[in-house]
Every structure is written in C-alpha cells, then in structure tokens.
Design a protein around this motif. Structure first.
Motif, mmCIF file in Angstrom:
data_model
loop_
_atom_site.group_PDB
_atom_site.id
_atom_site.type_symbol
_atom_site.label_atom_id
_atom_site.label_comp_id
_atom_site.label_asym_id
_atom_site.label_seq_id
_atom_site.Cartn_x
_atom_site.Cartn_y
_atom_site.Cartn_z
ATOM 1 N N VAL A 9 29.647 29.805 28.005
ATOM 2 C CA VAL A 9 29.032 31.118 28.173
ATOM 3 C C VAL A 9 29.876 32.002 29.081
ATOM 4 O O VAL A 9 29.707 33.211 29.111
ATOM 5 C CB VAL A 9 27.597 31.004 28.722
ATOM 6 C CG1 VAL A 9 26.702 30.305 27.717
ATOM 7 C CG2 VAL A 9 27.579 30.248 30.047
ATOM 8 N N SER A 10 30.785 31.391 29.835
ATOM 9 C CA SER A 10 31.689 32.149 30.697
ATOM 10 C C SER A 10 33.044 31.447 30.720
ATOM 11 O O SER A 10 33.216 30.455 31.436
ATOM 12 C CB SER A 10 31.132 32.265 32.124
ATOM 13 O OG SER A 10 32.097 32.821 32.995
ATOM 14 N N PRO A 11 34.001 31.938 29.954
ATOM 15 C CA PRO A 11 35.327 31.311 29.969
ATOM 16 C C PRO A 11 35.939 31.269 31.361
ATOM 17 O O PRO A 11 36.634 30.303 31.704
ATOM 18 C CB PRO A 11 36.147 32.208 29.029
ATOM 19 C CG PRO A 11 35.127 32.804 28.101
ATOM 20 C CD PRO A 11 33.903 33.015 28.948
ATOM 21 N N GLY A 23 34.969 29.527 45.768
ATOM 22 C CA GLY A 23 34.799 30.960 45.960
ATOM 23 C C GLY A 23 33.550 31.441 45.264
ATOM 24 O O GLY A 23 32.667 30.654 44.892
ATOM 25 N N ALA A 24 33.452 32.781 45.100
ATOM 26 C CA ALA A 24 32.268 33.400 44.508
ATOM 27 C C ALA A 24 32.645 34.095 43.205
ATOM 28 O O ALA A 24 33.572 34.903 43.175
ATOM 29 C CB ALA A 24 31.649 34.401 45.481
ATOM 30 N N LEU A 25 31.914 33.774 42.139
ATOM 31 C CA LEU A 25 32.107 34.409 40.838
ATOM 32 C C LEU A 25 31.054 35.499 40.692
ATOM 33 O O LEU A 25 29.856 35.220 40.579
ATOM 34 C CB LEU A 25 31.967 33.374 39.718
ATOM 35 C CG LEU A 25 32.012 33.908 38.283
ATOM 36 C CD1 LEU A 25 33.349 34.593 38.001
ATOM 37 C CD2 LEU A 25 31.769 32.780 37.290
ATOM 38 N N PHE A 26 31.491 36.740 40.732
ATOM 39 C CA PHE A 26 30.586 37.878 40.679
ATOM 40 C C PHE A 26 30.464 38.383 39.241
ATOM 41 O O PHE A 26 31.459 38.606 38.571
ATOM 42 C CB PHE A 26 31.089 39.026 41.560
ATOM 43 C CG PHE A 26 31.121 38.707 43.024
ATOM 44 C CD1 PHE A 26 29.999 38.883 43.811
ATOM 45 C CD2 PHE A 26 32.279 38.214 43.613
ATOM 46 C CE1 PHE A 26 30.029 38.594 45.169
ATOM 47 C CE2 PHE A 26 32.317 37.918 44.963
ATOM 48 C CZ PHE A 26 31.193 38.104 45.745
ATOM 49 N N ARG A 27 29.209 38.567 38.818
ATOM 50 C CA ARG A 27 28.930 39.205 37.535
ATOM 51 C C ARG A 27 27.856 40.257 37.769
ATOM 52 O O ARG A 27 27.239 40.315 38.840
ATOM 53 C CB ARG A 27 28.476 38.177 36.501
ATOM 54 C CG ARG A 27 29.490 37.060 36.272
ATOM 55 C CD ARG A 27 29.205 36.317 35.001
ATOM 56 N NE ARG A 27 29.638 37.080 33.832
ATOM 57 C CZ ARG A 27 29.276 36.758 32.585
ATOM 58 N NH1 ARG A 27 28.475 35.731 32.362
ATOM 59 N NH2 ARG A 27 29.707 37.468 31.571
ATOM 60 N N GLU A 28 27.631 41.089 36.763
ATOM 61 C CA GLU A 28 26.718 42.224 36.933
ATOM 62 C C GLU A 28 25.316 41.786 37.320
ATOM 63 O O GLU A 28 24.648 42.435 38.122
ATOM 64 C CB GLU A 28 26.676 43.046 35.645
ATOM 65 C CG GLU A 28 25.812 44.299 35.745
ATOM 66 C CD GLU A 28 25.795 45.083 34.450
ATOM 67 O OE1 GLU A 28 25.065 46.077 34.376
ATOM 68 O OE2 GLU A 28 26.512 44.703 33.504
ATOM 69 N N PRO A 111 24.430 37.242 28.195
ATOM 70 C CA PRO A 111 25.372 38.056 27.415
ATOM 71 C C PRO A 111 25.360 39.508 27.883
ATOM 72 O O PRO A 111 24.325 40.041 28.273
ATOM 73 C CB PRO A 111 24.837 37.935 25.982
ATOM 74 C CG PRO A 111 24.023 36.687 25.977
ATOM 75 C CD PRO A 111 23.433 36.580 27.348
ATOM 76 N N GLY A 112 26.516 40.119 27.857
ATOM 77 C CA GLY A 112 26.610 41.511 28.261
ATOM 78 C C GLY A 112 26.412 41.733 29.736
ATOM 79 O O GLY A 112 25.990 42.807 30.169
ATOM 80 N N SER A 113 26.686 40.699 30.539
ATOM 81 C CA SER A 113 26.501 40.812 31.981
ATOM 82 C C SER A 113 27.662 41.510 32.666
ATOM 83 O O SER A 113 27.786 41.487 33.880
ATOM 84 C CB SER A 113 26.302 39.420 32.597
ATOM 85 O OG SER A 113 25.954 39.512 33.962
ATOM 86 N N GLY A 114 28.526 42.135 31.894
ATOM 87 C CA GLY A 114 29.608 42.912 32.491
ATOM 88 C C GLY A 114 30.811 42.052 32.828
ATOM 89 O O GLY A 114 30.807 40.825 32.658
ATOM 90 N N PRO A 115 31.855 42.674 33.323
ATOM 91 C CA PRO A 115 33.072 41.932 33.669
ATOM 92 C C PRO A 115 32.848 41.004 34.854
ATOM 93 O O PRO A 115 31.984 41.237 35.694
ATOM 94 C CB PRO A 115 34.081 43.040 34.013
ATOM 95 C CG PRO A 115 33.227 44.206 34.418
ATOM 96 C CD PRO A 115 31.982 44.123 33.590
#
Length: 259
Positions: A9-11, A23-28, A111-115
């Motif tokens: 779901v997240s490459p 570290g921290a993986l930031f999504r929308e 899905p569509g959670s932004g960059p």
C-alpha cells in the motif's frame, strides 16, 4: 476464505523497511514512526490517539497521562514512566498501543493520502512500547479495507453523520451497539463517535457499517449530479423580429402585376 491482497500500500514504506530505516514517514492523513524498519508508533488526525484510548476508553486518568507527558515527554519515555510509576499495567498499555498503531496506519496508508516524505532519525515522545513489522501493518490495512466492503459496501457511511433508525420488532441490539446508537445524534460522524467513546476509529467505522447493514442506521447514497441549467439564448434569437409590412405588400403587388 478470501486471501488478503499482498500489494504494497506504500512502496516507500516497503523500501524503508528493507533498509531498516529509522525516522518518521509523513503522509497527508497520518504519520508512521519507524525504528530499524519496524513500525513503533503511528498517529493520524482521523483517529483518537493513544491518550484518548487510555483515558476515555481505558483505565488511565487524564491527570496521570498529563503527569507522564510532563515528566517524561522531553526524554521520550512516556510509556516507560506510565508503567514504572504504577499508573498503568504493561499489558494494557501494549494492547492500546497496538490498537493505536493499526488504527492510525489504516488512515495514513489510505489511497490518495498525498505524497510521502521521510524524516530520518525522527522519534516519538511516547518512547518504546512494541514494534510491528511494516509488512504486517500493510497486510492489516488491506484486510480492513476488504472487511469494510464485505460488511456493507457504502463508503459514504464513513464520513456522513450517523442517523439511527428504530429497530424492527424483535430485532436484537447488542450493548456495544446501543452505546454507539445512544450517542449518534444525526450530527456526529463515525470519527466524532470514536473520539466520544474512546474507541479506535476503524472499529467505529466497522460498527456503523454493521448497523447500517442491519437497518439500524441510515445508509446515505450518492446524490445525482445537478442538471446544469440550459444557457440562455442570445438576444438575437429570443427577440421577435417585426416583419417589414410595407416590403411584403410591395412584393405581393409585384407578383399580382406579373400574372
């Protein structure tokens, strides 16, 4: 039993896990915190945080939570302080923490959670509780998506106000369902109810879909797109054209004279 999809779901999350990144993986819609490639914490504005799960839905007082944050937040050891000070049993903390991780990850990885962007070395002030393999988080996210649609495939329920309906004669309503229905006022959305009840947001979505499938909650349907009003005709087409009566008479007279 239907197999859960194994598509990542997240490459980026998959790559960071392979790199054993920290570290921290930031999504929308949320943030996942990694340590050596494993997920150690997650949070999302769409879900009640660990504090709400512990103080509203659990047995921790808000005062003890505030004390832990004030005393150990700067050292990033809030979890350890809660257990060592006797404010919370280690097992209860671990269960609530895992619930918070999977709950927030479901929305953060939607899905569509932004960059996505990754900040290496970032850590969370909650400290170490328990880590989860990134692959397990992705699998659970996929499973939850499929479960929602299997129960009642109407995604509008997830963001619309929850409107209760009266139970049919003889229809059974569980105690858990009754608590949710009692707080559904036709204004609160499932996310609002999750915060009020101190429950994970995904579990509240699932409860609402089950209630809708049972006819105990209104199911909203997409509204038909409004038909665009026809554009007004130009003035030159709408204004009546007055005939030149004199010209018509001359044409008539000329035709009669030629006969």
């Amino acid at each position: 039993m239907t197999a859960v999809a194994t598509v990542a779901v997240s490459p980026l999350l998959t790559r960071l896990a392979a790199e054993r990144a920290t570290g921290a993986l930031f999504r929308e819609r949320g943030t996942l915190f990694l340590e050596d490639g494993r997920v150690v914490h997650a949070e999302s504005p769409a879900t009640p945080g660990l504090d709400v799960l512990l103080t509203t839905g659990g047995g921790l007082t808000p005062e003890r939570w505030t004390e832990a944050v004030n005393e150990a937040g700067a050292r990033r050891q809030v979890a350890r302080f809660l257990v060592d000070s006797g404010g919370l049993a280690g097992g209860e903390l671990e269960i609530c923490h895992l619930a918070a991780i999977f709950d927030a990850a479901f929305f953060a990885l939607s899905p569509g959670s932004g960059p996505s962007r990754f900040r290496r070395g970032a850590t969370h002030w909650i400290g170490s509780v328990r880590s989860v393999p990134a692959a397990a988080v992705e699998r659970e996210t996929c499973r939850r998506r499929e479960l929602l649609d299997a129960v009642w495939p109407y995604p509008l329920l997830d963001t619309s106000p929850v409107v209760p309906r009266p139970a049919a004669p003889g229809q059974t309503v569980t105690a858990r369902q009754r608590i949710l229905l009692d707080r559904a006022d036709g204004v609160r959305t499932p996310a609002d109810l999750a915060w009020v009840l101190g429950r994970p947001a995904f579990h509240t979505l699932l409860d609402v879909r089950r209630l809708a499938a049972a006819g105990l909650v209104e199911t909203p349907h997409p509204t038909a797109p409004a038909v665009a009003a026809e554009a007004p005709l130009p003035d030159w087409m709408t204004q009546a054209q007055s005939p030149d009566v004199a010209l018509l008479r001359r044409l008539r007279d000329a035709l009669e004279a030629s006969l």
